[in-house]
Write a protein that holds these residues in place. Structure first.
Motif, mmCIF file in Angstrom:
data_model
loop_
_atom_site.group_PDB
_atom_site.id
_atom_site.type_symbol
_atom_site.label_atom_id
_atom_site.label_comp_id
_atom_site.label_asym_id
_atom_site.label_seq_id
_atom_site.Cartn_x
_atom_site.Cartn_y
_atom_site.Cartn_z
ATOM 1 N N MET A 103 23.819 14.893 19.061
ATOM 2 C CA MET A 103 22.495 14.576 18.539
ATOM 3 C C MET A 103 21.765 13.609 19.463
ATOM 4 S SD MET A 103 23.615 14.286 14.543
ATOM 5 C CE MET A 103 22.098 13.517 14.008
ATOM 6 N N PHE A 104 22.495 12.637 20.018
ATOM 7 C CA PHE A 104 21.886 11.687 20.945
ATOM 8 C C PHE A 104 21.426 12.400 22.216
ATOM 9 C CE2 PHE A 104 22.499 8.546 24.460
ATOM 10 C CZ PHE A 104 21.420 7.736 24.146
ATOM 11 N N LEU A 105 22.270 13.319 22.715
ATOM 12 C CA LEU A 105 21.907 14.078 23.902
ATOM 13 C C LEU A 105 20.697 14.959 23.625
ATOM 14 C CD1 LEU A 105 22.397 15.024 26.774
ATOM 15 C CD2 LEU A 105 24.183 16.558 25.918
ATOM 16 N N TYR A 106 20.647 15.542 22.425
ATOM 17 C CA TYR A 106 19.510 16.379 22.043
ATOM 18 C C TYR A 106 18.202 15.573 22.069
ATOM 19 C CZ TYR A 106 16.124 18.342 18.782
ATOM 20 O OH TYR A 106 14.968 18.772 18.198
ATOM 21 N N THR A 107 18.226 14.348 21.527
ATOM 22 C CA THR A 107 17.009 13.532 21.518
ATOM 23 C C THR A 107 16.565 13.190 22.937
ATOM 24 O OG1 THR A 107 18.301 11.480 21.291
ATOM 25 C CG2 THR A 107 17.529 12.533 19.259
ATOM 26 N N LYS A 108 17.523 12.978 23.848
ATOM 27 C CA LYS A 108 17.175 12.687 25.240
ATOM 28 C C LYS A 108 16.559 13.913 25.916
ATOM 29 C CE LYS A 108 19.902 10.207 27.803
ATOM 30 N NZ LYS A 108 21.101 9.752 28.542
ATOM 31 N N LEU A 109 17.121 15.079 25.622
ATOM 32 C CA LEU A 109 16.577 16.304 26.201
ATOM 33 C C LEU A 109 15.180 16.587 25.657
ATOM 34 C CD1 LEU A 109 19.741 18.583 26.094
ATOM 35 C CD2 LEU A 109 18.541 17.850 28.150
ATOM 36 N N ALA A 110 15.014 16.395 24.340
ATOM 37 C CA ALA A 110 13.717 16.661 23.716
ATOM 38 C C ALA A 110 12.642 15.714 24.235
ATOM 39 C CB ALA A 110 13.836 16.549 22.196
ATOM 40 N N ALA A 111 13.050 14.491 24.561
ATOM 41 C CA ALA A 111 12.084 13.499 25.046
ATOM 42 C C ALA A 111 11.872 13.583 26.556
ATOM 43 C CB ALA A 111 12.554 12.093 24.667
ATOM 44 N N GLY A 112 12.617 14.460 27.210
ATOM 45 C CA GLY A 112 12.512 14.576 28.664
ATOM 46 C C GLY A 112 13.127 13.393 29.390
ATOM 47 N N ASP A 113 13.953 12.620 28.678
ATOM 48 C CA ASP A 113 14.549 11.409 29.241
ATOM 49 C C ASP A 113 15.976 11.694 29.698
ATOM 50 O OD1 ASP A 113 14.814 8.767 29.975
ATOM 51 O OD2 ASP A 113 15.439 8.102 27.982
ATOM 52 N N PHE A 114 16.148 12.758 30.474
ATOM 53 C CA PHE A 114 17.480 13.133 30.932
ATOM 54 C C PHE A 114 17.384 13.489 32.409
ATOM 55 C CE2 PHE A 114 21.341 15.627 31.348
ATOM 56 C CZ PHE A 114 22.212 14.933 30.552
ATOM 57 N N HIS A 115 17.993 12.656 33.232
ATOM 58 C CA HIS A 115 17.883 12.819 34.675
ATOM 59 C C HIS A 115 19.198 13.351 35.245
ATOM 60 C CE1 HIS A 115 14.116 10.651 34.368
ATOM 61 N NE2 HIS A 115 14.758 9.691 33.706
ATOM 62 N N LEU A 116 19.112 14.390 36.052
ATOM 63 C CA LEU A 116 20.294 15.038 36.603
ATOM 64 C C LEU A 116 20.407 14.757 38.092
ATOM 65 C CD1 LEU A 116 20.006 18.539 34.870
ATOM 66 C CD2 LEU A 116 21.394 16.603 34.164
ATOM 67 N N SER A 117 21.648 14.621 38.529
ATOM 68 C CA SER A 117 21.914 14.512 39.958
ATOM 69 C C SER A 117 22.296 15.898 40.469
ATOM 70 C CB SER A 117 23.055 13.514 40.210
ATOM 71 O OG SER A 117 24.251 13.969 39.580
ATOM 72 N N GLU A 118 22.468 16.020 41.747
ATOM 73 C CA GLU A 118 22.895 17.297 42.328
ATOM 74 C C GLU A 118 23.978 17.030 43.356
ATOM 75 O OE1 GLU A 118 20.921 20.557 45.189
ATOM 76 O OE2 GLU A 118 19.916 20.376 43.241
ATOM 77 N N GLU A 119 25.149 17.584 43.107
ATOM 78 C CA GLU A 119 26.268 17.403 44.016
ATOM 79 C C GLU A 119 27.102 18.677 44.045
ATOM 80 O OE1 GLU A 119 29.107 14.534 42.310
ATOM 81 O OE2 GLU A 119 27.806 14.514 40.537
ATOM 82 N N LYS A 120 28.006 18.751 44.995
ATOM 83 C CA LYS A 120 28.855 19.927 45.123
ATOM 84 C C LYS A 120 29.987 19.828 44.095
ATOM 85 C CE LYS A 120 29.935 21.259 49.267
ATOM 86 N NZ LYS A 120 30.622 21.314 50.603
ATOM 87 N N ILE A 121 30.019 20.795 43.161
ATOM 88 C CA ILE A 121 31.010 20.794 42.088
ATOM 89 C C ILE A 121 31.864 22.058 42.187
ATOM 90 C CG2 ILE A 121 31.409 20.685 39.603
ATOM 91 C CD1 ILE A 121 29.977 18.241 40.672
ATOM 92 N N GLY A 126 25.030 22.628 19.794
ATOM 93 C CA GLY A 126 25.874 22.842 20.969
ATOM 94 C C GLY A 126 25.308 23.848 21.957
ATOM 95 N N LEU A 127 24.948 25.038 21.478
ATOM 96 C CA LEU A 127 24.462 26.076 22.388
ATOM 97 C C LEU A 127 23.029 25.799 22.842
ATOM 98 C CD1 LEU A 127 26.007 29.324 20.882
ATOM 99 C CD2 LEU A 127 26.851 27.869 22.725
ATOM 100 N N PHE A 128 22.245 25.145 21.999
ATOM 101 C CA PHE A 128 20.900 24.725 22.433
ATOM 102 C C PHE A 128 21.025 23.801 23.636
ATOM 103 C CE2 PHE A 128 17.679 21.365 22.365
ATOM 104 C CZ PHE A 128 16.516 22.111 22.492
ATOM 105 N N ILE A 129 21.962 22.851 23.575
ATOM 106 C CA ILE A 129 22.176 21.914 24.678
ATOM 107 C C ILE A 129 22.668 22.659 25.921
ATOM 108 C CG2 ILE A 129 23.682 20.029 25.443
ATOM 109 C CD1 ILE A 129 23.398 18.866 22.607
ATOM 110 N N VAL A 130 23.527 23.668 25.723
ATOM 111 C CA VAL A 130 24.019 24.468 26.849
ATOM 112 C C VAL A 130 22.858 25.083 27.621
ATOM 113 C CG1 VAL A 130 25.196 26.630 27.432
ATOM 114 C CG2 VAL A 130 26.311 24.990 25.921
ATOM 115 N N ARG A 131 21.968 25.767 26.911
ATOM 116 C CA ARG A 131 20.848 26.426 27.599
ATOM 117 C C ARG A 131 19.910 25.402 28.246
ATOM 118 N NH1 ARG A 131 17.323 31.202 24.946
ATOM 119 N NH2 ARG A 131 18.903 32.465 26.000
#
Length: 296
Positions: free
Chosen positions: A136-154, A260-265
């Motif tokens: 739920m906390f992650l969902y609120t961050k995604l909905a607010a656009g307050d989620f910053h991603l890095s990019e690395e070789k995984i 769960g699946l909403f967060i996945v997409r």
């Protein structure tokens, strides 16, 4: 001279008549708008044929129709929000009530073995609740656009294996083992490690919670396909599967927030990919599309 005076008088009378008619029409508009403001869904009507007033009438009706549409959308969203809050409150209360019950049993029990079992069961419920709150906390961050991603070789296989291993107890309890098939162990993507870990964990948890067996993961080109059998008689709507708070079964209480699946997409899209689902031969297929899967 008299002719000119007659012409001027005729023009003045025509203008006066036009002005009176326009004022009458505007007063009619005001009366109609008063009725609309009090809740009427009528449309404005014009009795005259004057082009400017007819254009004004059409413009006002267009605005009013847009206002009605927005109002209906707001009411639907408000109703959905209330339903989702009620559902989430129920979902949170279920593991919390279970944990409190087991703690109470442990307090009242004199048998050390049973007490340990009750406390372990309470701990499982609290971990379940913690996972739901984290989603739920992650969902609120995604909905607010307050989620910053890095990019690395995984490297995909080690990360997926680590996620599978973290769910070892759940696999063991169900008596199943995951199946993994990759073109090469060295395949990797450019992505955010924690976001990709959350994607993998959510898909594994979804299969274990709502599936009827194990889970298999295979690489197909630039995609990973997660497959699991579904219970007989269930038909999840693949069009709505990634919607917020969607649950294929009306029976709740499985420890799922429906996010769960909403967060996945959402996470896949933020990493430049996507996720989609389809059904085939009593199997649910969830495909993660990456911009590119490379090999070392």
């Amino acid at each position: 001279m008299w002719i000119l005076l007659a012409v001027v008088c005729s023009l003045c009378l025509g203008m006066a008549f036009s002005l009176i008619r326009n004022q009458t029409e505007l007063r009619s508009f005001c009366r109609q708008l008063d009725e609309i403001s009090e809740g009427s869904h009528m449309e404005l009507t014009a009795n005259c044929r004057q082009r400017q007033l007819l254009a004004l009438c059409r413009k006002l009706n267009h605005i009013l129709r847009g206002k009605d549409r927005n109002h209906l959308q707001y009411e639907k969203a408000e109703t959905l929000l209330k339903q989702n809050i009620t559902s989430l409150a129920h979902d949170i209360r279920t593991p919390l009530t279970g944990a409190l019950g087991y703690v109470q049993l442990a307090q009242e029990c004199g048998d050390s073995g049973k007490k340990a079992h009750y406390l372990q069961s309470a701990e499982k419920r609290l971990v379940q609740l913690e996972d739901m709150l984290e989603e739920m906390f992650l969902y609120t961050k995604l909905a607010a656009g307050d989620f910053h991603l890095s990019e690395e070789k995984i490297q995909l296989l080690p990360l997926l294996g680590d996620c599978m291993l973290s769910m070892y107890a759940e696999f063991e309890a169900l008596g199943v083992s995951p199946e993994i098939s990759f073109e090469a162990e060295s395949c990797y993507v450019r992505a955010d490690e924690e976001a990709l870990r959350r994607v993998f964990l959510n898909l594994i948890q979804n299969a274990l919670l709502h599936g009827s067996g194990g889970i298999s993961v295979r690489q197909s080109g630039n995609s990973l396909v997660f497959e699991n059998p579904i219970p007989e008689g269930t038909h999840p709507d693949t069009e709505q599967l990634f919607d917020r708070f969607y649950k294929s079964s009306p029976a709740r209480g499985k420890g799922s927030s429906g996010l769960g699946l909403f967060i996945v997409r959402e996470l896949m899209r933020k990493m430049g990919g996507d996720a989609e689902a389809d059904l085939g031969q009593d199997q649910l297929h969830i495909t993660l599309h990456f911009p590119e899967i490379k090999f070392l």
